[in-house]
Motif scaffolding. Structure first.
Motif: not given
Length: 457
Positions: A254-278
């Motif tokens: 849940d990107l509105a949740d602070g802890a989840d948003r931080r976890r998402f940021g960590e995933l982004l830091d480790g990613a090589d590509a992002v696919a967006l469909g929204y």
């Protein structure tokens, strides 16, 4: 002659991707995928699969010819017909999804997701348990324009069935089918080989429904670690998630949740590509637009897909393949005097998905002129299809028979039971073209990348 329009599509898009034309010599004849329609649905999707196959194999030194199978392609793009969970087929269309007569023509509604069904009912002022017949009567009492305005305002999905607009389509075809942008940054090469050219690379999957998930399962086929992230508020359709989920893991944040948003940021830091469909505006509100992502993450490449494009008045409209078919004239061309019709598969979704996979693969290999962002839309793909050769014959070729599809299906044991899905449509570098793993249930996995292995990552 079958394959001519598809061959032209391949040459042009390969050039748009900035790829070496010498690689085209590896591609054998493009087969005719049995998808009977007046428009060249089979040629469109076969061409897209050919481009994705070329992108995967272009760096392969052994130069093995790429050979595609028309029946296998047709099976993959009609996968909902062959999918089964514990032997049971899915209910593909909800009762309130489909063509409906208005007071002055036809509209097409989409209510497969519960929140879209509720919005449709609110806009029509019918009860939450009103039957499809009652909904039809409410629609028939209003003009198409009134219906589109009220349903859209309520957050639902309804479009007018319209005739094609050749000048609009021609203008769209002046634009690239795969729109590349951004430059700079540093990319990691991964540890792939000919069979799994994206091995060692990580893809964060922020897509739903068909086009985006088709792209990301293709990247998983090519060796990438793909982690799909969804919010908890709007559950995915279970069978649909499994149908396009082979080779990927699935988690919820849940990107509105602070802890989840931080976890998402960590995933982004480790990613090589992002696919967006929204929708583009929704991504901007979350700080996840393609341009923002590549600015903040120099190693990242981004592939984005939308229904109606990324600029202009339609950019932020909700949409699905069936709705784009209805509004662009495809439904009229595929119908008859009595009612609109539809293509034999969601080929706008599937073709766009394979093209997105080809673009992301090319960018990850640094072979797209240094581009870091690829944008594709179902509307642009529809314009491409409308510009391809067509026929007046109602069924120019036979549909794929169940016996022909059977050899292109595979069954996996999952926590939900036995799942049957279509095999990959691509011809991969080693000729195996099999999913690396079966689909995972929606949200079943932890929000983390797999542990680093001893390959230098």
């Amino acid at each position: 002659m079958p394959g001519e329009s598809a061959a032209g599509l391949v040459r042009r898009v390969w050039g748009e991707l900035g790829r070496d034309p010498v690689a085209l010599e590896r591609l054998g004849p493009i087969p005719e995928a049995p998808l009977p329609a007046r428009l060249d649905a089979g040629g469109l999707v076969a061409g897209a699969v050919a481009i994705a196959s070329l992108a995967a194999a272009a760096s392969d030194a052994d130069r093995r010819p790429i050979a595609l199978d028309g029946d296998r392609i047709a099976t993959a793009v009609t996968s909902e017909r062959w999918f089964a969970l514990e032997g049971a087929p899915p209910s593909v269309w909800a009762p309130l999804s489909g063509f409906r007569r208005s007071a002055d023509g036809w509209v097409r509604t989409h209510a497969n997701y519960p929140h879209h069904e509720h919005a449709l009912r609110r806009a029509l002022h019918v009860a939450v348990d009103a039957s499809p017949a009652e909904v039809d009567r409410a629609i028939a009492a209003r003009t198409s324009a009134e219906l589109v305005a009220s349903v859209t305002a309520a957050g639902g999905l309804c479009v007018e069935v319209r005739a094609e607009r050749p000048s609009e389509d021609a203008a769209l075809r002046e634009r690239p089918l795969v729109d590349l942008g951004g430059s700079g940054g540093t990319r990691r090469s991964g540890s792939g080989d000919a069979a799994r050219p994206l091995a060692g690379l990580r893809v964060l999957d922020l897509t739903r429904v068909i086009a985006g998930p088709v792209a990301t399962r293709t990247l998983a086929l090519l060796g990438a670690e793909v982690l799909r992230v969804d919010g908890r508020a709007q559950p995915e359709i279970g069978w649909q998630h499994l149908d396009t989920g082979a080779g990927k893991r699935s988690t919820m944040l849940d990107l509105a949740d602070g802890a989840d948003r931080r976890r998402f940021g960590e995933l982004l830091d480790g990613a090589d590509a992002v696919a967006l469909g929204y929708r583009p505006a929704g991504l901007e509100r979350l700080g996840l637009s393609p341009d923002e992502l590549v600015d903040r993450h120099p190693r990242l490449v981004v592939g984005a897909v939308s229904a109606w494009g990324f600029d202009g008045a339609n950019a932020d409209r909700r949409g699905f393949d069936s709705l784009v078919q209805a509004e662009t004239g495809i439904a009229v061309l595929e119908g008859d005097a009595d009612a609109p019709g539809a293509l034999p598969a969601q080929v706008l979704d599937h073709a766009t998905g394979y093209l997105l996979a080809a673009a992301v693969t090319s960018m990850l290999h640094g072979a797209a002129g240094g581009a870091r962002v690829a944008r594709l839309s179902l509307r642009r793909t529809a314009a491409e299809l409308l510009g391809m050769p067509r026929t007046d014959a109602p069924l120019p070729q036979p549909a794929l028979a169940a016996e022909a599809a059977a050899s292109h299906l595979v069954e996996f044991t999952t926590p939900l039971g036995a799942v049957r899905v279509a095999k990959p449509a691509l011809d991969t570098a080693d000729g195996t073209s099999e999913w690396p793993a079966g689909p995972r249930p929606w949200g079943a996995d932890r929000a983390e990348w797999m542990p680093v292995v001893a390959d230098g990552r």
